[in-house]
Write a protein that holds these residues in place. Sequence first.
Motif, mmCIF file in Angstrom:
data_model
loop_
_atom_site.group_PDB
_atom_site.id
_atom_site.type_symbol
_atom_site.label_atom_id
_atom_site.label_comp_id
_atom_site.label_asym_id
_atom_site.label_seq_id
_atom_site.Cartn_x
_atom_site.Cartn_y
_atom_site.Cartn_z
ATOM 1 N N ARG A 174 0.847 -1.279 0.071
ATOM 2 C CA ARG A 174 0.133 0.052 -0.163
ATOM 3 C C ARG A 174 0.833 1.285 0.071
ATOM 4 O O ARG A 174 0.657 2.115 -1.008
ATOM 5 N N GLU A 175 1.873 1.341 0.872
ATOM 6 C CA GLU A 175 2.842 2.302 1.007
ATOM 7 C C GLU A 175 3.480 2.618 -0.401
ATOM 8 O O GLU A 175 3.713 3.678 -0.834
ATOM 9 N N TRP A 176 4.056 1.488 -1.180
ATOM 10 C CA TRP A 176 4.557 1.653 -2.294
ATOM 11 C C TRP A 176 3.717 2.226 -3.586
ATOM 12 O O TRP A 176 3.981 3.130 -4.138
ATOM 13 N N ILE A 177 2.512 1.809 -3.400
ATOM 14 C CA ILE A 177 1.546 2.202 -4.408
ATOM 15 C C ILE A 177 1.301 3.695 -4.376
ATOM 16 O O ILE A 177 1.122 4.159 -5.206
ATOM 17 N N SER A 178 1.172 3.978 -3.114
ATOM 18 C CA SER A 178 0.898 5.387 -2.621
ATOM 19 C C SER A 178 1.984 6.257 -3.042
ATOM 20 O O SER A 178 1.792 7.307 -3.827
ATOM 21 N N ALA A 179 3.192 5.785 -2.952
ATOM 22 C CA ALA A 179 4.445 6.599 -3.482
ATOM 23 C C ALA A 179 4.539 6.614 -4.931
ATOM 24 O O ALA A 179 4.779 7.708 -5.582
ATOM 25 N N TYR A 180 4.335 5.485 -5.391
ATOM 26 C CA TYR A 180 4.363 5.586 -6.744
ATOM 27 C C TYR A 180 3.461 6.271 -7.580
ATOM 28 O O TYR A 180 4.206 6.931 -8.642
ATOM 29 N N THR A 181 2.273 5.924 -7.104
ATOM 30 C CA THR A 181 1.259 6.898 -8.009
ATOM 31 C C THR A 181 1.456 8.233 -7.813
ATOM 32 O O THR A 181 1.005 9.245 -8.830
ATOM 33 N N ALA A 182 2.178 8.880 -6.722
ATOM 34 C CA ALA A 182 2.351 10.184 -6.649
ATOM 35 C C ALA A 182 3.384 10.679 -7.605
ATOM 36 O O ALA A 182 3.493 11.846 -7.974
ATOM 37 N N MET A 183 4.414 10.127 -7.697
ATOM 38 C CA MET A 183 5.716 10.222 -8.313
ATOM 39 C C MET A 183 5.600 9.882 -9.948
ATOM 40 O O MET A 183 6.329 10.405 -10.634
ATOM 41 N N GLN A 184 4.733 8.954 -10.357
ATOM 42 C CA GLN A 184 4.838 8.589 -11.547
ATOM 43 C C GLN A 184 4.834 9.642 -12.826
ATOM 44 O O GLN A 184 5.465 9.610 -13.520
ATOM 45 N N PRO A 185 3.936 10.400 -12.454
ATOM 46 C CA PRO A 185 3.681 11.528 -13.764
ATOM 47 C C PRO A 185 5.025 12.322 -14.177
ATOM 48 O O PRO A 185 5.251 12.548 -15.284
ATOM 49 N N SER A 186 5.717 12.439 -13.126
ATOM 50 C CA SER A 186 6.950 13.320 -13.275
ATOM 51 C C SER A 186 8.242 12.513 -13.408
ATOM 52 O O SER A 186 9.029 12.795 -14.299
ATOM 53 N N GLU A 190 4.672 9.064 -19.310
ATOM 54 C CA GLU A 190 4.415 8.181 -20.611
ATOM 55 C C GLU A 190 4.130 8.937 -21.731
ATOM 56 O O GLU A 190 3.842 10.258 -21.614
ATOM 57 N N GLU A 191 4.283 8.409 -22.925
ATOM 58 C CA GLU A 191 3.719 9.061 -24.049
ATOM 59 C C GLU A 191 2.749 8.683 -24.940
ATOM 60 O O GLU A 191 2.620 7.034 -24.776
ATOM 61 N N ARG A 192 2.001 9.241 -25.420
ATOM 62 C CA ARG A 192 0.691 8.285 -26.170
ATOM 63 C C ARG A 192 0.826 8.647 -27.670
ATOM 64 O O ARG A 192 1.547 9.523 -28.270
ATOM 65 N N PHE A 193 0.323 7.482 -28.360
ATOM 66 C CA PHE A 193 0.824 7.403 -29.845
ATOM 67 C C PHE A 193 -0.621 6.920 -30.550
ATOM 68 O O PHE A 193 -1.511 6.187 -29.943
ATOM 69 N N PRO A 231 8.034 4.412 -19.253
ATOM 70 C CA PRO A 231 9.324 3.686 -18.825
ATOM 71 C C PRO A 231 9.038 3.016 -17.700
ATOM 72 O O PRO A 231 8.447 3.391 -16.761
ATOM 73 N N ALA A 232 9.624 1.747 -17.618
ATOM 74 C CA ALA A 232 9.432 1.150 -16.190
ATOM 75 C C ALA A 232 10.224 1.604 -14.886
ATOM 76 O O ALA A 232 11.262 2.112 -15.220
ATOM 77 N N CYS A 233 10.031 1.297 -13.901
ATOM 78 C CA CYS A 233 10.760 1.720 -12.739
ATOM 79 C C CYS A 233 11.683 0.415 -12.398
ATOM 80 O O CYS A 233 12.063 0.372 -11.233
ATOM 81 N N ARG A 273 -2.175 -2.872 -10.034
ATOM 82 C CA ARG A 273 -3.074 -2.215 -9.158
ATOM 83 C C ARG A 273 -2.804 -0.598 -9.199
ATOM 84 O O ARG A 273 -3.648 0.197 -9.137
ATOM 85 N N ALA A 274 -1.425 -0.364 -9.225
ATOM 86 C CA ALA A 274 -1.181 1.119 -9.271
ATOM 87 C C ALA A 274 -1.532 1.879 -10.534
ATOM 88 O O ALA A 274 -1.943 2.819 -10.445
ATOM 89 N N ASP A 275 -1.502 1.144 -11.637
ATOM 90 C CA ASP A 275 -1.917 1.507 -12.895
ATOM 91 C C ASP A 275 -3.565 2.107 -12.611
ATOM 92 O O ASP A 275 -3.750 2.987 -13.211
ATOM 93 N N LEU A 276 -4.148 1.102 -12.276
ATOM 94 C CA LEU A 276 -5.637 1.296 -12.472
ATOM 95 C C LEU A 276 -5.891 2.524 -11.410
ATOM 96 O O LEU A 276 -6.806 3.314 -11.688
ATOM 97 N N LEU A 277 -5.252 2.521 -10.271
ATOM 98 C CA LEU A 277 -5.310 3.534 -9.516
ATOM 99 C C LEU A 277 -5.054 5.137 -10.071
ATOM 100 O O LEU A 277 -5.707 6.088 -9.945
ATOM 101 N N LEU A 278 -4.124 4.934 -11.011
ATOM 102 C CA LEU A 278 -3.520 6.131 -11.670
ATOM 103 C C LEU A 278 -4.976 6.624 -12.406
ATOM 104 O O LEU A 278 -4.653 8.019 -13.120
ATOM 105 N N GLU A 279 -5.786 5.773 -12.881
ATOM 106 C CA GLU A 279 -6.864 6.227 -13.818
ATOM 107 C C GLU A 279 -7.596 6.992 -13.295
ATOM 108 O O GLU A 279 -8.348 7.966 -13.825
ATOM 109 N N ASP A 280 -7.499 6.981 -11.748
ATOM 110 C CA ASP A 280 -8.638 7.791 -10.930
ATOM 111 C C ASP A 280 -10.143 7.849 -11.671
ATOM 112 O O ASP A 280 -10.796 8.720 -11.793
ATOM 113 N N ASP A 281 -10.471 6.516 -11.628
ATOM 114 C CA ASP A 281 -11.877 6.389 -12.317
ATOM 115 C C ASP A 281 -12.558 5.421 -11.170
ATOM 116 O O ASP A 281 -12.332 4.179 -11.136
ATOM 117 N N PRO A 282 -13.401 5.977 -10.303
ATOM 118 C CA PRO A 282 -14.160 5.395 -9.291
ATOM 119 C C PRO A 282 -15.132 4.159 -9.983
ATOM 120 O O PRO A 282 -15.262 3.143 -9.236
#
Length: 346
Positions: A212-224, A228-231, A303-305, A324-333
């Motif tokens: 839980r702590e890792w997911i919380s930290a990763y999702t907070a830092m991932q965007p910066s 990711e790039e979109r294609f 890019p992978a961590c 799990r972290a990816d799905l949380l980053l979607e921020d979709d209830p």
Amino acid sequence: MFKYSEHMSKSEHSAYRTPEFVERAISHLGELGAHAEWKSSSEEYGHAVSGTLLIGADGKRHEFQALASATVTKADVAMLPHDRKTVLITEQVVPTRARQLEDHGWGGYVDAAGNASLRADGLIIEITGKRSPDKAPVVTAAPFTRAGIPVTYSLLTANDHFGVTPSQRALAASSGASLGTVNRVVRALRERTPPMLQGKHNQLLRASALEREWISAYTAMQPSIWPEERFTSTVWRTPSELLEAPLPPNALLGSEAAAARLGAPIRPASVLIHFDGDARARRELIQQGRLRRADDGMIRLRPACWKVPPAPPFNQTAPRLLVRADLLLEDDPRIDEIRSEYFEDT
């Protein structure tokens, strides 16, 4: 009925504080004329603890199930166990976080800045817009810094797959971190109270709390840190077409695409692919699909961590921890139920 409402200027996010934030939150409730107290329980969810918030007003006593955590990320809002009877106590709830709490089915909140949203029979407290004093930032614990997150990820993923904690040299090779960084992460996890690692072979304790702590930290830092790039593609025009195509060996599906491949009843709107440190696989996919950058493209490359996968992938999907972290980053209830059922996110 005890009723209090106040609106002030737009609030700002405050820095991390010690558990003293609970006492300050309760103190603010007392300033309104309500008698409030906190009773903690033994349950711990990483950096959050459970308890009961007791409020007495106008001769009535109200009990609220509560979770207290000094810092709360967008991922925490969805991931921490809660229902409409559970309230959050934290350092500060800004307007965007308040909306997320409502969207994800929390019963309200109280913060140390003086904001609150509580409802009960004969009790309404609604305070927004108060700010916490500016404070100097506090250095994040070693396992959850930019350098430490890949190490903790490798440790958790390898432990989940093999049942043991890898050696520090193996963690360094997998994460791409230096041995010094690995040593700091391991030492910090051993020195936690209670510890996360113990014994000669660093046996992992309370894995779910660390996840839980890792997911919380990763999702907070991932965007910066891992943007990711979109294609778009002239070869694959829908997610299903790409999911049926052979992918380079180093490409791992994440988010909704991985959930769908793992059996979840979800139709992906986009395809997220993680690539490790080998740029050749990424170039191969771009050439194979004739990809072109587009802000609204359905293909997302991130890019992978990690430098080398810490465990063999299943069906070319990222490990469940990362999905799990990816799905949380979607921020979709709307995907909360799927995430809870298929990825043990309760």
